[in-house]
Design an enzyme around this catalytic site. Structure first.
Site, PDB file in Angstrom:
ATOM      1  CB  VAL A  47      35.969  51.284  52.480  1.00 14.78           C
ATOM      2  CG1 VAL A  47      35.450  52.273  51.444  1.00 14.78           C
ATOM      3  CG2 VAL A  47      37.397  50.862  52.152  1.00 14.78           C
ATOM      4  CD  GLU A  48      33.862  54.737  58.967  1.00 15.95           C
ATOM      5  OE1 GLU A  48      33.616  55.968  58.935  1.00 15.95           O
ATOM      6  OE2 GLU A  48      34.215  54.133  60.006  1.00 15.95           O
ATOM      7  CG  ASN A  49      28.424  54.184  51.568  1.00 15.24           C
ATOM      8  OD1 ASN A  49      27.349  54.767  51.597  1.00 15.24           O
ATOM      9  ND2 ASN A  49      29.014  53.852  50.435  1.00 15.24           N
ATOM     10  CB  ALA A  50      27.064  58.935  52.937  1.00 14.05           C
ATOM     11  CB  ALA A  51      24.166  54.382  52.867  1.00 15.25           C
ATOM     12  CB  CYS A  57      35.420  45.387  58.809  1.00 17.46           C
ATOM     13  SG  CYS A  57      34.172  45.745  60.049  1.00 17.46           S
ATOM     14  CD  GLU A  59      38.892  43.176  60.882  1.00 18.22           C
ATOM     15  OE1 GLU A  59      38.356  44.118  60.258  1.00 18.22           O
ATOM     16  OE2 GLU A  59      38.953  43.140  62.124  1.00 18.22           O
ATOM     17  CB  CYS A  90      33.021  43.303  64.264  1.00 10.97           C
ATOM     18  SG  CYS A  90      32.797  42.845  62.525  1.00 10.97           S
ATOM     19  CB  CYS A  93      35.544  40.735  60.823  1.00 11.03           C
ATOM     20  SG  CYS A  93      35.131  42.056  59.656  1.00 11.03           S
TER      21      CYS A  93
HETATM   22  N1  THU Z   1      36.287  48.259  62.165  1.00 10.87           N
HETATM   23  C1  THU Z   1      37.098  47.478  61.398  1.00 10.87           C
HETATM   24  O1  THU Z   1      37.365  47.803  60.228  1.00 10.87           O
HETATM   25  N2  THU Z   1      37.603  46.357  61.938  1.00 10.87           N
HETATM   26  C2  THU Z   1      37.476  45.990  63.246  1.00 10.87           C
HETATM   27  O2  THU Z   1      38.058  44.996  63.660  1.00 10.87           O
HETATM   28  C3  THU Z   1      36.621  46.775  64.135  1.00 10.87           C
HETATM   29  C4  THU Z   1      35.904  47.913  63.515  1.00 10.87           C
HETATM   30  C5  THU Z   1      35.785  49.511  61.596  1.00 10.87           C
HETATM   31  C6  THU Z   1      34.339  49.571  61.204  1.00 10.87           C
HETATM   32  C7  THU Z   1      34.091  51.062  61.222  1.00 10.87           C
HETATM   33  O3  THU Z   1      34.528  51.618  59.987  1.00 10.87           O
HETATM   34  C8  THU Z   1      35.001  51.576  62.315  1.00 10.87           C
HETATM   35  O4  THU Z   1      35.968  50.563  62.523  1.00 10.87           O
HETATM   36  C9  THU Z   1      34.294  51.875  63.612  1.00 10.87           C
HETATM   37  O5  THU Z   1      33.516  50.798  64.019  1.00 10.87           O
END
Ligand code: THU
Length: 141
Positions: A47-51, A57, A59, A90, A93
Site C-alpha cells: 500500500v503505497e503513499n504519495a509521501a 510492504c 509482508e 526487503c 520485512c
Molecule cells: N515491496 C513489497 O511489498 N514487498 C517486497 O518483498 C519487496 C517490495 C513493495 C514496496 C513498494 O511498494 C514496491 O514493492 C516497490 O519497491
C-alpha cells in the site's frame, strides 16, 4: 492437506491480495500470505503513499492481518511479485517476519506462474536479532 496444496492455498491468497495492491508510484504490485499456527491464512498487499516513505510492504500487511485476526506464529509465508527476478522480502520485512517465525520457517518466493524458490528464514536473515536476545538479557518477559 499436502505440502503442495498448502503452498497452492498460500499462492492463491497472495495473488488475490496482490491484485488489490495500491501501487500508483512503483507499479510493482506484491502480495504476501501467511499460514499461522492454527492453519489459517492471512494475506496482505503493498500500500503505497504519495509521501513515499509511508508506503507499506505486502509482508507488513499480512503480518498485521495475522495479528489482528488472532494468529501468533508464522508457520510459512509466501511472497509473490512481478518481473524476472526473485521478489524476496526487503531487509525490514525479513526482520518483521523474524519476530513471529523460527529459523527454519519456509519463505516461498513466487512469480505469477507459481513458486520459484523456497528459502528458510535463517537463509535470508542469518545471525538475526530477535525476542530471544531480550529474554536472555532479562529485558523482556
Ligand atoms: N515491496 C513489497 O511489498 N514487498 C517486497 O518483498 C519487496 C517490495 C513493495 C514496496 C513498494 O511498494 C514496491 O514493492 C516497490 O519497491
Amino acid at each position: 492437506m499436502t505440502d503442495a496444496s498448502a503452498i497452492d492455498e498460500l499462492f492463491a491468497a497472495a495473488r488475490a491480495a496482490q491484485a488489490r495492491a495500491h501501487v500508483p508510484y512503483s507499479r510493482f504490485p506484491v502480495g504476501a500470505a501467511i499460514r499461522d499456527e492454527a492453519g489459517r491464512v492471512h494475506a496482505g498487499c503493498n500500500v503505497e503513499n504519495a509521501a513515499y516513505p509511508q508506503g507499506a510492504c505486502a509482508e507488513a500487511g499480512a503480518i498485521s492481518r495475522m495479528i489482528a485476526e488472532g494468529g501468533r506464529r508464522i508457520e510459512a509465508i509466501l511472497v509473490v511479485g512481478e518481473g524476472a527476478m526473485l521478489c524476496t522480502p526487503c531487509g525490514g520485512c525479513r526482520q518483521r517476519i523474524r519476530e513471529f517465525a523460527r529459523p527454519g520457517t519456509p519463505v516461498h518466493i513466487a512469480g505469477p506462474e507459481g513458486v520459484r524458490r523456497s528459502f528458510t528464514l535463517d537463509e535470508l536473515l542469518p545471525f538475526s536479532f530477535g525476542p530471544d536476545n531480550l529474554d536472555t538479557a532479562g529485558g523482556a518477559s
